[in-house]
Every structure is written in structure tokens, then in C-alpha cells.
Write a protein that holds these residues in place. Structure first.
Motif, short mmCIF file in Angstrom:
data_model
loop_
_atom_site.label_atom_id
_atom_site.label_comp_id
_atom_site.label_asym_id
_atom_site.label_seq_id
_atom_site.Cartn_x
_atom_site.Cartn_y
_atom_site.Cartn_z
N ARG A 1 2.20 1.74 -3.38
CA ARG A 1 1.11 2.15 -4.27
C ARG A 1 0.83 3.65 -4.15
O ARG A 1 0.75 4.37 -5.15
N ASP B 1 -6.71 3.90 1.63
CA ASP B 1 -7.86 4.26 0.81
C ASP B 1 -9.04 4.79 1.65
O ASP B 1 -10.12 4.19 1.69
N GLU C 1 0.84 -1.20 0.00
CA GLU C 1 0.00 0.00 0.00
C GLU C 1 0.88 1.26 0.00
O GLU C 1 0.59 2.23 -0.71
#
Ligand SMILES: Nc1ncnc2c1ncn2[C@@H]1O[C@H](COP(=O)(O)OP(=O)(O)OP(=O)(O)O)[C@@H](O)[C@H]1O
Length: 287
Positions: free
Chosen positions: A120, A155, A117
């Protein structure tokens, strides 16, 4: 549209200063811009909604969670990504370590998934290449993007951004707009800014705060429409103008109360914003 974040009667004082005065607002998915002059209470409102600062009075919910209770606050925090105005950095952390550290605080406990993550979100802000570089060796704009990456980690369904384009050059700002617009699809973003252009280009709703109170809530087109018939061209500075300046063409562009038969111009969102602030000042100073 479904309300995702809802606040009622938020009030907060710092000693004798009333930073928030009975603020109520409803946010939906998409990007909402928060405009207001220096000291209007924007940062305070964002800190309250990000659950960093409890209000003295009033309540709010974030994606169905009530931060007024300990359990609700914990659940709300899992859904919130917050980019503060001056994020603190440990200068010796690398970009990767900084974002990883924030991700740990966000309770992304599985190490492998968390590191994926972190990579990302650093890619997403265009910093994949420099993730091993120490924070002290990054430019101000890059550090700002690392802080944005940290806010994006996990997110979050509610993204709170406090003046995120400060220090970004025009190209970076454009990239930032792309990124936030993408985030705004399906998620709730609240963006505090002094850049009316960012609001005009990016936001589906806009809230104007002044002296701790909501002075306008609507679409950018509705804010622009507040200045319809209030912007005009003249060859000399018009004494009736609230603001007026000579443009590149040599003519003056005036905002305020135009004289009879004035040569009216298309207003911008900034004109509407200026007039909303003017009206709120007149209200504050009225006997
Ligand atoms: N920690 C604090 N202690 C005392 N007063 C504060 C504190 N933080 C903010 N204030 C005051 O509260 C009011 C609102 O401040 P806030 O920072 O929320 O405004 P802002 O709209 O974010 O301003 P800016 O655009 O300059 O960042 C101001 O009058 C400010 O001086």
C-alpha cells in the motif's frame, strides 16, 4: 486546535556546540514547516522529537506519550514515522524488502497484514511497479520515495520528515506535496526544508529555527507579513538593501529598508524568512 506534540525547554549540546537552546513548541494536526539555515539545529530537533536522540534538558510529549520514560518511549515510537536526512540502505535489498524491514522494526508483526501495508505505501509513493527492484538500481529520487514509504508504513499519527524533497525533480516534488498534504489531514506532520516554496504551498504553520533557538512561530501568512513594506523595485542596485538582484524585467528587486517613496512590491514568504534571520543575527551580534 488540539496540541498533539508539545515540547518545553529542549536543550542539547554536542561537545561545545549548543545545537538546541531552550526550544519550546506546540504542534497541531496538519503540516508544520521547519525552516532554518545550515547548522540551525533542525535535524537535531527532528531526531529528538522522533525519539532517536534524548535531549540533555527539557521534555516533550507525542500524542499523549512521554518519551522521557521507557514505556512512554515505546508507545510514542509506535505513532512516529521518521524520514531521516540520509536514510541508510542496504544496496541489495529490494524496495519491498527495505520497507518490510522498517515495518518489522515498527512491530507490524502479522506477516500478511504487514505485506499488504508495504504494498500500500509503495503504491502511495508511486513505486508499486518497481517494488521488486534492488535499491542500488533505483535513482536517487526513487530511493528517497522508498524511504518516505517506509516512514508512512503503519500510518503514523506523527510524521517527521527531514528535507524530504532534496533530489526530487519538480514533478516528483508536486507528487510529494500532494501526498504530504493528504497525510496532514488528521495527522501531525513536521517537515524540515530549505524550500520556502514547499512551506508556502503546504504548511498551515511554520517554525523558524536559528542558532538552536525558535525565532518565529506562526502561520505562513504571518511570516510573509514580516516583510510587508520591506520589498521594493529600483532601476539600480539599492545600497540599503539586505539582498537585491536584477530580475528578468531588468529592474532590481530589493529586500531590506526601503528609501522614502520606494516602489513597494508584494513580499513572499522567503522575504519574511530572510528578515527574521536578519533580526536574529542582529540580536546575536548585539553587544
Ligand atoms: N554529531 C554531531 N557532533 C557534533 N556536532 C554536531 C553533530 N550533529 C550536528 N552538530 C552541530 O550541531 C549544530 C546543529 O546541527 P543540525 O544538523 O541539527 O543543523 P541543521 O539545521 O539540520 O543543518 P542543515 O540544514 O545543514 O542540515 C551544527 O552546529 C552542527 O555542526
Amino acid at each position: 486546535m488540539t496540541t498533539t506534540v508539545s515540547a518545553t525547554g529542549l536543550t542539547l549540546r554536542y561537545g561545545g556546540t549548543r545545537a538546541l537552546d531552550d526550544v519550546s513548541l506546540q504542534l497541531t494536526r496538519g503540516v508544520t514547516g521547519l525552516l532554518g539555515p545550515n547548522g540551525a539545529g533542525k535535524t537535531t530537533l527532528l531526531r529528538v522529537l522522533a525519539t532517536v536522540l534524548p535531549p540533555d534538558r527539557g521534555e516533550f510529549t507525542v500524542l499523549g506519550h512521554d518519551p522521557g520514560t521507557a514505556g512512554g518511549r515505546r508507545s510514542a515510537r509506535r505513532t512516529i514515522g521518521y524520514l531521516p536526512q540520509s536514510p541508510g540502505f542496504h544496496p541489495d535489498f529490494t524496495a519491498f524488502e527495505f520497507v518490510d524491514y522498517v515495518a518489522i522494526l515498527k512491530e507490524l508483526t502479522d506477516r500478511g497484514a504487514r505485506h499488504r501495508e508495504v504494498r500500500r505505501v509503495l503504491e502511495e509513493v508511486g513505486l508499486g511497479e518497481v517494488r521488486g527492484r534492488r535499491m542500488k538500481r533505483l535513482s536517487g529520487g526513487m530511493r528517497q520515495r522508498v524511504a518516505l514509504a517506509a516512514a508512512l508504513a503503519g500510518d503514523p499519527g506523527f510524521l517527521v520528515l527531514d528535507e524530504p524533497t532534496v533530489g526530487l525533480d519538480p514533478e516528483q516534488r508536486m507528487r510529494f506535496r500532494e501526498l504530504v498534504a493528504r497525510r496532514g489531514e488528521g495527522r501531525t506532520v513536521l517537515l524540515s526544508t530549505h524550500q520556502t516554496e514547499d512551506v508556502a504551498m503546504l504548511c498551515h504553520r511554520v517554525v523558524v529555527l536559528a542558532e538552536g533557538r525558535v525565532r518565529f512561530e506562526g502561520t505562513p501568512a504571518e511570516l510573509t507579513a514580516r516583510a510587508a513594506g520591506r520589498v521594493w523595485r529600483s532601476t539600480e542596485r539599492d545600497p540599503g538593501a539586505r539582498a537585491g538582484w536584477r530580475t528578468g524585467t531588468g529592474d532590481f528587486r530589493n529586500v531590506g529598508h526601503p528609501p522614502e517613496g520606494a516602489d513597494l512590491l508584494e513580499p513572499t514568504l522567503e522575504d519574511g524568512y530572510l528578515l527574521v534571520l536578519d533580526a536574529s543575527r542582529a540580536e546575536v551580534t548585539a553587544p
